[in-house]
Design a protein around this motif. Structure first.
Motif, PDB file in Angstrom:
ATOM      1  N   LEU A   1      -9.010  75.519  61.676  1.00  0.00           N
ATOM      2  CA  LEU A   1      -9.269  76.858  62.215  1.00  0.00           C
ATOM      3  C   LEU A   1      -8.398  77.140  63.435  1.00  0.00           C
ATOM      4  N   SER A   2      -8.127  76.111  64.220  1.00  0.00           N
ATOM      5  CA  SER A   2      -7.339  76.302  65.445  1.00  0.00           C
ATOM      6  C   SER A   2      -5.899  76.731  65.155  1.00  0.00           C
TER       7      SER A   2
ATOM      8  N   SER B   1      -4.892  81.536  63.305  1.00  0.00           N
ATOM      9  CA  SER B   1      -4.643  82.885  63.829  1.00  0.00           C
ATOM     10  C   SER B   1      -3.297  83.411  63.339  1.00  0.00           C
TER      11      SER B   1
ATOM     12  N   VAL C   1     -11.197  84.394  64.000  1.00  0.00           N
ATOM     13  CA  VAL C   1     -11.331  82.974  64.379  1.00  0.00           C
ATOM     14  C   VAL C   1     -12.724  82.762  64.969  1.00  0.00           C
TER      15      VAL C   1
ATOM     16  N   ALA D   1     -15.708  80.370  63.604  1.00  0.00           N
ATOM     17  CA  ALA D   1     -16.246  79.295  64.460  1.00  0.00           C
ATOM     18  C   ALA D   1     -17.770  79.413  64.548  1.00  0.00           C
TER      19      ALA D   1
ATOM     20  N   GLU E   1     -14.614  74.707  60.181  1.00  0.00           N
ATOM     21  CA  GLU E   1     -13.590  73.971  60.938  1.00  0.00           C
ATOM     22  C   GLU E   1     -12.227  74.105  60.278  1.00  0.00           C
TER      23      GLU E   1
END
Lengths: 416, 416
Positions: free
Chosen positions: A31-32, A35, A169, A173, A178
């Motif tokens: 997920l990080s 974007s 995002v 979350a 994840e």
């Protein structure tokens, strides 16, 4: 096919052809890193979000009917029986005439249906407990985020095709994702052709030009989330070009050929594309100015584009056509929508003439004004000069059916 | 200082404080990685660009006076004596009555001062040489890029502080710069505080919330070219926060603390900042809605910000204040300019009330319309809901001195 003259199509027709490509394969990423990417699978919530009815404010949890009609001059009074912890579900219930201190994010106790902000209340003693004055009434649900308002159990919270911004995002979350399944970022191969081209490290002799286009096009492709690879300067002959295109096609999802705009180079680009297996020439020019000598081909399922040799023309074609293509094959269904253009309204500072029959893109420098729309100054100078694009901070499209725009007219300027 | 109440300052005052920070250190990077960065040293041209007078078109190099007054009905005639190669300087000169075939990018021969597009000419025989008819006159300099129009020897071609877009990459390449000196990308440390927070992998019990904010803020920081590092969930006590902040400050240029909006958490953030060496609290709230409980401190030369705990408020504060800060410390002098906001004009679909004394940011969903400005629909719902930011594609600022906006009014919508 006769390559000696152009078969020019409109921007809309060219875009329709581009929309025939993609989407790319999908993959799972943390997920990080998501974007800017496009969601390839629906996100289905495993639980409601918010999980419970939660306060949006610091204040008192109340039952709306207990302070119905309360005002500054006619306040209501309730007994505060608890100060609720934000971390856990309340272990109390409110009975008529009672209220409880609650923080932002806190869970409403049984019997409460609204929250009154602390600013509209007055504790009648110095402690948190005891009588509280309410100088404002509240509607049921006021200042409360209700269970499931953001996402509901087993329902789609975010649909495939959604462009993932920071807020998406955030929701992912909140729901515990994840990783997300996204469409691949397009790999874009960039070939420069032209026997006049030299490497950056070389010093040009008269007639020579450093390879400006491949670095410029590479930087543009990155704006659309693509991963560019430059294949250097390819000699202007069919065999060299064929070998380079075959290699670039094997290693990329899209290939951009940046060559001269002359008819000879254009013909060579067309021949190179047509020499590939399962190749088709789709368009041999587009009614854009600058940008007319833009070639579109298909090799297998992959688009191959021949860009104008003048870098300023290539810049416009990239912004108008190729960046949306690169987003489109990432699964972004709205990539070609006008709304997605970073368009500002501005007042034109002087008349601009335009030849009907093609869409003109005029370079614009915006001058900000207090309490008014910015003033749009057309940037003068030969269209091939880089300076014109460096002085500009926007492009103003003039529709194909227009003969120009007038001083004082409000126009859309596309920030670039 | 009394932390029990807010000392709220305006957005302009808050921005003035933010502008006191930076710029970061500089470094040399390859030109291929420079797009989006800010130039830290002037680029001075080692030679003129273009190197020589070059044609912008495929056509004939001529001397303007030789076809003065030529029209469709009264054409001029010149003798074509050469077809010039694009790769090298011409080895001929034009004499009165002569012309030479030239391609886009080709160098004008001695004696020529303009180019006539091929479309306005007609060769009188089937070969390239011989008599050519000109159905249009030309002004001196027409269709010619003059030597030095993009850059001049020993002059600054791009000044320090310039944001490097693809066109600036192009000019740097033309001038042979394989590397550029740029300002560092800011390293941003992100700390989440709140005892109600849990990791994404955990399943929330009532009252618990997954750590939504640090991933959301991280994605936002990336939009401004920053390199975020998340330090995880820090316990809500002074010692834990002090240790985490000290570590984050040692490793980053900016630290963002995302905590609750409640007065208790705010006080803890303030205490933590003030406990550092050479620390100063600069602002204890800003007249924004949402976003009021935003804290600004300085530790040494580095900004430390306490963001509102509601993620939707943090999103607005990031867009309005922090993203410009992150660009500003990268050397981008115009980072806070209104012109840099991706602002679209739209027509408001319904009245919006606003409380004077603070700047309100209303979430807006734009509806495109043919041949008209888009319609701006305010997104309804509790401001703490993520859904409101997901349904929105823009924010409409309402100035602090306004009581609201009216249906049918044209407003600026900031795309997010």
């Amino acid at each position: 096919m006769n390559h000696g003259f152009f078969t020019i199509i409109s921007r809309a027709e060219f875009e329709a052809l581009l929309k025939g490509f993609g989407p790319l394969d999908t993959k799972r990423i943390p997920l990080s890193q998501a974007s800017g990417r496009v969601l390839a699978e629906d996100i289905v919530a495993a639980h409601d979000w918010p999980l419970m009815n939660r306060s949006c404010m610091d204040g008192y949890a109340i039952n709306a009917r207990d302070i119905f009609g309360a005002t500054e001059t006619n306040p209501g009074y309730l007994e505060c029986t608890a100060s609720l912890s934000i971390e856990k579900a309340p272990d109390i219930s409110l009975f008529p005439g009672e209220c409880a201190r609650i923080a932002t994010g806190g869970i409403l106790p049984e019997g409460a249906d609204a929250v009154v902000m602390i600013e509209h209340t007055q504790s009648m003693n110095d402690e948190e407990m005891g009588t509280v004055e309410f100088r404002k009434s509240a509607a049921p649900g006021e200042n409360v985020m209700m269970r499931g308002e953001d996402a509901q159990t087993d329902k789609t919270a975010l649909a495939a095709g959604t462009v993932i911004r920071p807020q998406e995002v955030g929701l992912s979350a909140a729901l515990g994702f994840e990783e997300l399944t996204i469409y691949d970022q397009p790999r874009v191969g960039i070939l420069s052709t032209g026997d006049e081209l030299i490497e950056l490290s070389e010093t040009p002799r008269p007639g020579q030009v450093r390879d400006v286009n491949s670095l410029t096009i590479s930087a543009l492709a990155e704006l659309a989330g693509a991963v560019p690879t430059r294949y250097g300067i390819i000699k202007d002959d069919l065999d060299s070009l064929k070998a380079a295109l075959a290699k670039a096609l094997a290693e990329n999802d899209v290939v951009l050929l940046s060559g001269g705009s002359s008819i000879g180079v254009r013909d060579l680009t067309v021949q190179t594309i047509e020499s590939m297996d399962d190749a088709e020439l789709l368009a041999h020019g587009v009614a854009l100015s600058p940008g007319k000598p833009t070639i579109l081909g298909r090799v297998g399922t992959k688009p191959v584009l021949g860009l104008p040799g003048q870098v300023t023309s290539a810049l416009v074609v990239m912004h108008v056509l190729i960046l949306p293509l690169l987003r489109h094959i990432q699964g972004d269904a709205g990539a070609f929508d006008e709304v997605r253009r970073p368009m500002r309204q501005a007042v034109l500072a002087r008349n601009i003439h335009s030849k009907p029959g093609r869409e003109d893109y005029i370079r614009i420098r915006l001058e900000e004004r207090d309490n008014d729309l910015p003033l749009a100054h057309p940037v003068l100078g030969k269209s091939g000069l880089l300076r014109t694009m460096i002085q500009a901070n926007g492009l103003a499209p003039i529709p194909a059916d227009s003969e120009g725009l007038y001083e004082g007219q409000t126009i859309g300027v596309w920030m670039v």
